[in-house]
Design a protein around this motif. Sequence first.
Motif: not given
Length: 220
Positions: A3-14, A45-46
């Motif tokens: 829960d300290l770090i999350s990586i998700k997809g968005s309009r900007d990419g990751l 990835a960016s």
Amino acid sequence: MSDLISIKGSRDGLRLRLDANAAWSELLSRLDHHLGERRSFFHGASVVIDLGDREVSSAQLAEMLALIRQHGVQATAIDSSERATRMAARAVGLATRPVARYSEPTPMPDAEALLVMRTLRSGQVLRHTGHITLIGDVNPGAEIIAGGSVVVWGRLRGLVHAGALGDSSAIICALELRPTQLRIADLIARPPDQHPINRPEFARVVAGEIIVDGWETFKR
């Protein structure tokens, strides 16, 4: 993930979001572990880094950027409500975007699926944390990397990695399945030696190996 770090997809990419209160050294340790475990997904990835209202120095940012570059990841921008953090980001050459400091953040839904309507040409990479549906072809030299399943409404002749975040239940299907390589989770399948059958097919993991069947046999 923690829960300290999350990586998700968005309009900007990751989008990489770091907890605003945890110790910086602990965050970097968790980030190093997570990127290392899922290197096949994140390499190349960016990401946009969301630091919220955490104040971060240019030295700390440089340390984090060096860490993610070791995993083949490139930061494109910093989101922060802290002026000092935005100044530090500009000092290390990153674009910045302010976040309203006193307003409640707008919830961002999890990126479950991505629909793309185009042909992927050699050298192009399509990457998403959830499922991917591509209406078009995947040419040789092109890649799709997904955290979930991949559906190609066209000819699949490049590389596809489904379940790249560790999901071995993910599947890959295409109207014409002629890949240079298929991957599901940590498994790799070579292209068949015989001439491929021109019919809709799908690949899945059965008993620890990737098998390919005609779409008419698919059952969940």
